[in-house]
Design an enzyme around this catalytic site. Sequence first.
Site, mmCIF file in Angstrom:
data_model
loop_
_atom_site.group_PDB
_atom_site.id
_atom_site.type_symbol
_atom_site.label_atom_id
_atom_site.label_comp_id
_atom_site.label_asym_id
_atom_site.label_seq_id
_atom_site.Cartn_x
_atom_site.Cartn_y
_atom_site.Cartn_z
ATOM 1 N N HIS A 1 73.087 65.919 -5.568
ATOM 2 C CA HIS A 1 73.612 66.856 -4.559
ATOM 3 C C HIS A 1 72.469 67.654 -3.915
ATOM 4 C CE1 HIS A 1 77.484 69.232 -3.377
ATOM 5 N NE2 HIS A 1 76.585 69.293 -2.422
ATOM 6 N N ILE A 2 71.540 66.898 -3.312
ATOM 7 C CA ILE A 2 70.354 67.518 -2.706
ATOM 8 C C ILE A 2 70.385 67.396 -1.184
ATOM 9 C CG2 ILE A 2 68.833 67.253 -4.703
ATOM 10 C CD1 ILE A 2 67.673 64.709 -3.311
ATOM 11 N N GLY A 3 71.565 67.176 -0.620
ATOM 12 C CA GLY A 3 71.662 66.925 0.826
ATOM 13 C C GLY A 3 70.909 67.938 1.673
ATOM 14 N N GLU B 1 81.010 66.229 -10.737
ATOM 15 C CA GLU B 1 79.585 66.534 -10.909
ATOM 16 C C GLU B 1 79.436 67.923 -11.543
ATOM 17 O OE1 GLU B 1 78.731 66.222 -6.550
ATOM 18 O OE2 GLU B 1 77.933 68.248 -6.785
ATOM 19 N N GLY C 1 81.756 65.632 12.494
ATOM 20 C CA GLY C 1 81.392 67.011 12.812
ATOM 21 C C GLY C 1 79.913 67.075 13.163
ATOM 22 N N ARG C 2 79.332 68.257 12.992
ATOM 23 C CA ARG C 2 77.921 68.433 13.375
ATOM 24 C C ARG C 2 77.001 67.493 12.599
ATOM 25 N NH1 ARG C 2 79.837 73.507 12.960
ATOM 26 N NH2 ARG C 2 79.381 73.160 10.780
ATOM 27 N N ILE C 3 77.238 67.346 11.277
ATOM 28 C CA ILE C 3 76.315 66.516 10.485
ATOM 29 C C ILE C 3 76.528 65.035 10.822
ATOM 30 C CG2 ILE C 3 75.440 65.961 8.183
ATOM 31 C CD1 ILE C 3 76.515 68.661 7.217
ATOM 32 N N ARG D 1 89.704 62.637 13.062
ATOM 33 C CA ARG D 1 91.057 62.951 13.553
ATOM 34 C C ARG D 1 91.035 63.137 15.068
ATOM 35 N NH1 ARG D 1 92.739 67.966 10.164
ATOM 36 N NH2 ARG D 1 90.574 68.255 10.686
ATOM 37 N N ALA E 1 78.694 63.926 1.394
ATOM 38 C CA ALA E 1 79.662 64.968 1.770
ATOM 39 C C ALA E 1 80.152 65.703 0.522
ATOM 40 C CB ALA E 1 80.805 64.344 2.562
ATOM 41 N N ARG E 2 81.118 65.133 -0.179
ATOM 42 C CA ARG E 2 81.626 65.763 -1.395
ATOM 43 C C ARG E 2 82.144 64.698 -2.345
ATOM 44 N NH1 ARG E 2 79.492 69.662 -0.393
ATOM 45 N NH2 ARG E 2 80.208 71.813 -0.299
HETATM 46 C C1 GLV Z 1 76.375 71.555 0.386
HETATM 47 O O1 GLV Z 1 76.930 70.695 -0.197
HETATM 48 C C2 GLV Z 1 77.026 72.399 1.351
HETATM 49 O O2 GLV Z 1 78.248 72.298 1.524
HETATM 50 O O3 GLV Z 1 76.325 73.218 1.972
#
Ligand code: GLV
Length: 326
Positions: free
Chosen positions: A286-288, A268, A156-158, A178, A238-239
């Site tokens: 989780h500091i993305g 988490e 995706g975008r990221i 996909r 991501a997650r």
């Molecule tokens: C961070 O994890 C977000 O989904 O923005």
Amino acid sequence: MKAKILVTRALFPEAIDRLNAAFEVDYNPEDRALPPAEIAARLAGKDGAITLLSDRIDAQTLAGAAGLKAVCNVAVGYNNYDLAAITAAGVMATNTPGVLDDTTADTAWALLLASARRIVAADRWVRNGQWQGWKFHDGWFGQDVHHATLGILGMGRIGRAVARRAGGFAMRVIYHNRQHLHPDQETECAATWVDKATLLRESDFLVLMLPYSPATHHAIGAAELAAMKPTAHLINVARGGIVDDGALIAALAERRIAGAGLDVFENEPALDPRFADLDNVVLTPHIGSSSRATRLAMAMCAIDNLVAALDGRRPPNLLNPQMLAA
Ligand code: GLV
């Protein structure tokens, strides 16, 4: 009369000023997640809500919120939303795509480089006073990033922002998604679609950029880790839950892959203590998207969505467009 809204958790003062100017705001100024029962109680009588990733919004939390029109997540991921239940309750849901792409891609690269070159373990060693002098065979040989193969799962975008950054490192970029990217996007990212087996087999650095859903739960488990190179590094911004953490811990401990950089975890903020014993994993909380500018842009994006929804306009980032037809 001003519309009534709930803000579940501390935001920036400039975001709250903007909300106060437009709405009657029930604000939890503390940076702690409200218990679900309190969210449910405070949603009663509200027209809208700004929520954070730590808030589960589902049939229970919405049960007493008959007049609610919109819930606006300050995050791009919305696995804290039960979208079917929100839609069934007649409520619009929104997220904050776009504004955090570059910051999150930067974080992926920070973890990739740190894992490849063992930066965190080396820092700890220097601080501990263990450095006795420069050596040619210094015990710190890392993995070259330049000219290596970068694999991206989820484009995706990221994912595309991660890919674009690889040009400076003269990397080969492969991805699995996909759907294939549009050829113009593939050219822009200099990325080639491959099947998942090829991605696992050929990546020197595998970056996960999938959204979390039941379909992506444990997309990387024991079998996928076994298919990776022993010299490979796995990066997840991501997650949690996309990776089977138990299987990853075993693969790292047995050096079946070389390293990992993880910003997200199953369960988490609880950390599986076995991660802390490994010297070949870099861990961040989780500091993305966590630069001030980006977190502020996310808050403002969520407010744009809420203002539009309560003005009777289509929110720019509507997740359940079927609400408009209703
Ligand atoms: C961070 O994890 C977000 O989904 O923005």
